[in-house]
Design an enzyme around this catalytic site. Structure first.
Site, PDB file in Angstrom:
ATOM      1  N   ASP A  17      -4.461  -9.654  13.303  1.00 37.09           N
ATOM      2  CA  ASP A  17      -4.539  -8.247  13.725  1.00 37.09           C
ATOM      3  C   ASP A  17      -3.558  -8.082  14.881  1.00 37.09           C
ATOM      4  OD1 ASP A  17      -5.188  -5.800  14.967  1.00 37.09           O
ATOM      5  OD2 ASP A  17      -7.170  -5.850  14.026  1.00 37.09           O
ATOM      6  N   ILE A  18      -2.411  -7.524  14.563  1.00 38.04           N
ATOM      7  CA  ILE A  18      -1.309  -7.449  15.546  1.00 38.04           C
ATOM      8  C   ILE A  18      -1.749  -6.639  16.765  1.00 38.04           C
ATOM      9  CG2 ILE A  18       1.093  -6.753  15.887  1.00 38.04           C
ATOM     10  CD1 ILE A  18       1.419  -6.915  12.798  1.00 38.04           C
ATOM     11  N   ASN A  24       0.852  -1.192   0.000  1.00 33.55           N
ATOM     12  CA  ASN A  24       0.000   0.000   0.000  1.00 33.55           C
ATOM     13  C   ASN A  24       0.886   1.238   0.000  1.00 33.55           C
ATOM     14  OD1 ASN A  24       0.504   0.873   2.867  1.00 33.55           O
ATOM     15  ND2 ASN A  24      -0.315  -1.181   3.214  1.00 33.55           N
ATOM     16  N   LYS A  81     -10.877  -3.342  19.182  1.00 35.49           N
ATOM     17  CA  LYS A  81      -9.511  -3.790  19.500  1.00 35.49           C
ATOM     18  C   LYS A  81      -9.211  -3.636  20.994  1.00 35.49           C
ATOM     19  CE  LYS A  81      -7.955  -2.367  14.894  1.00 35.49           C
ATOM     20  NZ  LYS A  81      -7.152  -3.257  14.049  1.00 35.49           N
ATOM     21  N   PHE A 129      -3.895   3.516  15.192  1.00 36.02           N
ATOM     22  CA  PHE A 129      -4.142   4.567  14.198  1.00 36.02           C
ATOM     23  C   PHE A 129      -5.290   4.124  13.303  1.00 36.02           C
ATOM     24  CE2 PHE A 129      -1.206   8.174  13.847  1.00 36.02           C
ATOM     25  CZ  PHE A 129      -0.436   7.938  14.975  1.00 36.02           C
ATOM     26  N   LYS A 162       8.400 -17.341 -10.650  1.00 40.19           N
ATOM     27  CA  LYS A 162       7.676 -16.206 -11.210  1.00 40.19           C
ATOM     28  C   LYS A 162       6.485 -16.713 -12.038  1.00 40.19           C
ATOM     29  CE  LYS A 162       8.266 -12.289 -14.264  1.00 40.19           C
ATOM     30  NZ  LYS A 162       9.059 -11.701 -15.312  1.00 40.19           N
TER      31      LYS A 162
HETATM   32  O1  C5P Z   1      -8.250  -2.694  11.532  1.00 37.24           O
HETATM   33  P1  C5P Z   1      -7.529  -1.542  10.929  1.00 37.24           P
HETATM   34  O2  C5P Z   1      -6.455  -1.954   9.986  1.00 37.24           O
HETATM   35  O3  C5P Z   1      -8.353  -0.510  10.299  1.00 37.24           O
HETATM   36  O4  C5P Z   1      -6.867  -0.824  12.208  1.00 37.24           O
HETATM   37  C1  C5P Z   1      -5.812   0.041  12.139  1.00 37.24           C
HETATM   38  C2  C5P Z   1      -4.937  -0.114  13.347  1.00 37.24           C
HETATM   39  O5  C5P Z   1      -4.662  -1.486  13.643  1.00 37.24           O
HETATM   40  C3  C5P Z   1      -3.576   0.501  13.127  1.00 37.24           C
HETATM   41  O6  C5P Z   1      -3.105   0.936  14.380  1.00 37.24           O
HETATM   42  C4  C5P Z   1      -2.767  -0.671  12.578  1.00 37.24           C
HETATM   43  O7  C5P Z   1      -1.379  -0.491  12.784  1.00 37.24           O
HETATM   44  C5  C5P Z   1      -3.302  -1.827  13.400  1.00 37.24           C
HETATM   45  N1  C5P Z   1      -3.311  -3.113  12.690  1.00 37.24           N
HETATM   46  C6  C5P Z   1      -2.502  -4.160  13.102  1.00 37.24           C
HETATM   47  N2  C5P Z   1      -2.524  -5.358  12.460  1.00 37.24           N
HETATM   48  C7  C5P Z   1      -3.345  -5.547  11.408  1.00 37.24           C
HETATM   49  C8  C5P Z   1      -4.174  -4.517  10.963  1.00 37.24           C
HETATM   50  C9  C5P Z   1      -4.114  -3.300  11.619  1.00 37.24           C
HETATM   51  O8  C5P Z   1      -1.738  -3.979  14.059  1.00 37.24           O
HETATM   52  N3  C5P Z   1      -3.360  -6.715  10.799  1.00 37.24           N
END
Ligand code: C5P
Length: 398
Positions: free
Chosen positions: A307-308, A209, A342, A324, A288
């Site tokens: 989702d970290i 992205n 979250k 964020f 490839k």
């Molecule tokens: O769920 P979304 O991507 O919209 O949320 C954004 C927030 O969650 C940001 O702080 C981003 O760094 C964190 N995030 C994460 N791991 C993911 C997706 C988003 O830590 N897989």
């Protein structure tokens, strides 16, 4: 302009790194500082005062008996006018004098007569730096509350390699800017993620992205300025690591996930600024993928990334977690619902109408007390305000 209105006395002592002090003056002036250069006699053998005079726009002093000073009190006048004294390069001899309170020339006298903070950037041959006498002197200076910037490791003018090289001018300016910030995170350990992730499709292609990492890097810098020990886990970006910050480079969301889990136990705060890919290709082709002459275009099956932030926030001993939310509409609703889902106490939301990558931003902070809009500003200034709110929340937690 990070040093607007600040009056800096820059002491230059005798060493080959004196040539870097010219660049240092240029950068300090560019940041809005007014710079008064004072040179030791030995420094004038390396670079002439005319160079510093041209760059600072001010007369340069080196002589204790300078007839230009009407009251013969240059050492008092110069130190009283300063917001900070910086000596760069600081030679082994100068540091030794400083440690013992000797005052046998203008620079050492005005430093002894100071009533503001003193920062020194040592520069010398590695064996001079390692000499027990220098080690003793540095310990004394630190004990006296003098800030020692560097030195660093690298090639030396004498042809040797080792510790003793002066920090680069840009690093010294960053440390000086940090010096003027409130130390609201002293003793705290901050872990951040920043930048995009790159999810491989095959050895040469992937999904990513447009995140540049600028906001995350600004938050890392602001946390360091506030006195924190900072670890930045960064996706692929083309930004230099902020001075004083430990950076761990990763590529994919899974690598970022693993690195965060490795580091999180040693952190008090976790700030997730990275634009982590929600999905990755379920299979990564080892070869490839070729364009088939007659076959249909390939389909890429996706699978969800962890989702970290949500995982870290759910840990039993979770650090203070900050997220964020970059949205193109309904910022308040989306940011608040992310904060709730979250289970994080603080989220910074921004509208991305202007796209990613600018140097300025508009942020709204959402926490239990409601929403707090921050005026549009450069990312570093917003990052400092975010850091101040994080520090306040840490204070409430005890
Ligand atoms: O769920 P979304 O991507 O919209 O949320 C954004 C927030 O969650 C940001 O702080 C981003 O760094 C964190 N995030 C994460 N791991 C993911 C997706 C988003 O830590 N897989």
């Amino acid at each position: 302009m990070e040093l607007s209105g600040k009056r800096i006395v820059l002491g230059v002592t005798g060493g080959i790194a004196a040539y870097k002090a010219a660049e240092l003056v240029r950068l300090l002036v560019r940041e809005g500082a007014s710079v008064q250069v004072v040179m030791s006699e030995a420094a004038t053998r390396f670079v002439t005062p005319v160079t510093f005079q041209a760059l600072s726009g001010k007369q340069v002093f080196s002589d204790q008996w300078d007839p230009r000073v009407a009251n013969n009190m240059a050492h008092i006048d110069l130190s009283r006018e300063a917001d900070a004294l910086l000596v760069a390069p600081a030679s082994a001899d100068f540091l030794a004098k400083l440690a013992h309170g000797l005052a046998d020339d203008l620079l050492s006298t005005l430093v002894l007569a100071r009533d503001c903070r003193l920062l020194v950037a040592p520069a010398m041959n590695r064996q001079m730096w390692e000499n027990p006498a220098t080690c003793r002197n540095i310990a004394t200076l630190r004990g006296d509350g003098i800030e020692v910037l560097g030195p660093t490791c690298g090639d030396q003018a004498c042809g040797e390699t080792g510790l003793g090289r002066m920090l680069e001018a840009e690093e010294i300016v960053a440390d000086l800017v940090a010096h003027f910030q409130a130390k609201v995170l002293t003793g705290r350990r901050v872990l951040l993620t920043a930048g995009p992730t790159f999810e491989a499709i095959d050895p040469v292609r992937g999904i990513t992205n447009l995140s540049t990492g600028k906001m995350g890097y600004a938050v890392a810098r602001a946390a360091y300025e506030a006195g924190a020990q900072v670890t930045l886990i960064s996706g692929p970006v083309s930004l230099p690591c902020p001075p004083g910050v430990r950076r761990i480079d990763v590529c994919s969301a899974l690598q970022m996930h693993a690195a965060v889990h490795r580091e999180v136990a040693a952190s008090d705060v976790f700030i997730a600024v990275a634009a982590v890919a929600d999905y990755r290709p379920a299979q990564v082709s080892r070869e490839k993928i070729k364009k088939g002459a007659r076959s249909a275009p390939p389909t890429i099956e996706l699978t969800q990334n962890p989702d970290i932030l949500a995982e870290i926030a759910a840990l039993p001993e979770a650090p203070l977690c900050v997220g964020f939310a970059a949205e193109s509409e309904n910022l308040r609703d989306y940011a608040e619902s992310k904060r709730r889902s979250k289970k994080i106490p603080l989220i910074a939301g921004n509208l991305i109408h202007d796209g990613f990558g600018g140097d300025n931003n508009t942020l709204i902070l959402f926490d239990d007390d409601g929403e707090h809009p921050l005026a549009p500003a450069p990312k570093l200034q917003l990052a400092r305000q975010l850091v101040a709110r994080i520090a306040a929340q840490l204070g409430k937690r005890g």
